[in-house]
Design a protein around this motif. Structure first.
Motif, PDB file in Angstrom:
ATOM      1  N   GLU A 167       0.828  -1.210   0.000  1.00  0.00           N
ATOM      2  CA  GLU A 167       0.000   0.000   0.000  1.00  0.00           C
ATOM      3  C   GLU A 167       0.860   1.257   0.000  1.00  0.00           C
ATOM      4  OE1 GLU A 167      -2.507  -0.678   3.404  1.00  0.00           O
ATOM      5  OE2 GLU A 167      -4.087  -1.570   2.160  1.00  0.00           O
ATOM      6  N   GLN A 168       1.948   1.252   0.780  1.00  0.00           N
ATOM      7  CA  GLN A 168       2.849   2.400   0.814  1.00  0.00           C
ATOM      8  C   GLN A 168       3.486   2.617  -0.552  1.00  0.00           C
ATOM      9  OE1 GLN A 168       5.546   1.372   3.964  1.00  0.00           O
ATOM     10  NE2 GLN A 168       4.190   2.146   5.574  1.00  0.00           N
ATOM     11  N   LYS A 209       0.921   4.118  -2.899  1.00  0.00           N
ATOM     12  CA  LYS A 209       0.667   5.514  -2.543  1.00  0.00           C
ATOM     13  C   LYS A 209       1.787   6.410  -3.073  1.00  0.00           C
ATOM     14  CE  LYS A 209      -0.391   8.436   1.415  1.00  0.00           C
ATOM     15  NZ  LYS A 209      -0.529   8.515   2.870  1.00  0.00           N
ATOM     16  N   SER A 214       1.469   6.929  -6.818  1.00  0.00           N
ATOM     17  CA  SER A 214       0.340   7.736  -7.287  1.00  0.00           C
ATOM     18  C   SER A 214       0.470   9.214  -6.938  1.00  0.00           C
ATOM     19  CB  SER A 214      -0.970   7.188  -6.707  1.00  0.00           C
ATOM     20  OG  SER A 214      -0.999   7.354  -5.313  1.00  0.00           O
ATOM     21  N   GLN A 215       1.472   9.600  -6.140  1.00  0.00           N
ATOM     22  CA  GLN A 215       1.661  11.012  -5.798  1.00  0.00           C
ATOM     23  C   GLN A 215       2.292  11.748  -6.973  1.00  0.00           C
ATOM     24  OE1 GLN A 215       3.998  11.015  -2.239  1.00  0.00           O
ATOM     25  NE2 GLN A 215       2.261  10.573  -0.923  1.00  0.00           N
TER      26      GLN A 215
END
Length: 66
Positions: free
Chosen positions: A54-55, A58, A61-62
């Motif tokens: 998940e990290q 994330k 996607s930034q």
């Protein structure tokens, strides 16, 4: 053939060993193999792998800084 016999592992062996080291049961794996770990340890390993994935998603996607 059992389901287990047909399926492929999702996590690499190296990643599993790193998780075992981080979670503190690497010595058990070395001594007894993966069958020697507690169910709770296996669950914690999966939870940690999900957190790491998940990290990573994330961070991907930034948007980049401008």
């Amino acid at each position: 053939m059992s389901r287990r016999g047909r399926s492929r592992g999702v996590m690499s062996e190296g990643f599993k060993y790193e998780l075992a080291k981080d979670l503190g049961f690497y010595e058990t794996v070395q001594r007894e193999g993966w069958g020697g770990i507690r169910t709770q340890d296996a669950g914690n390993m999966v939870k940690r792998a999900i957190q790491i994935a998940e990290q990573a998603l994330k961070q991907q996607s930034q948007p980049p800084f401008r």
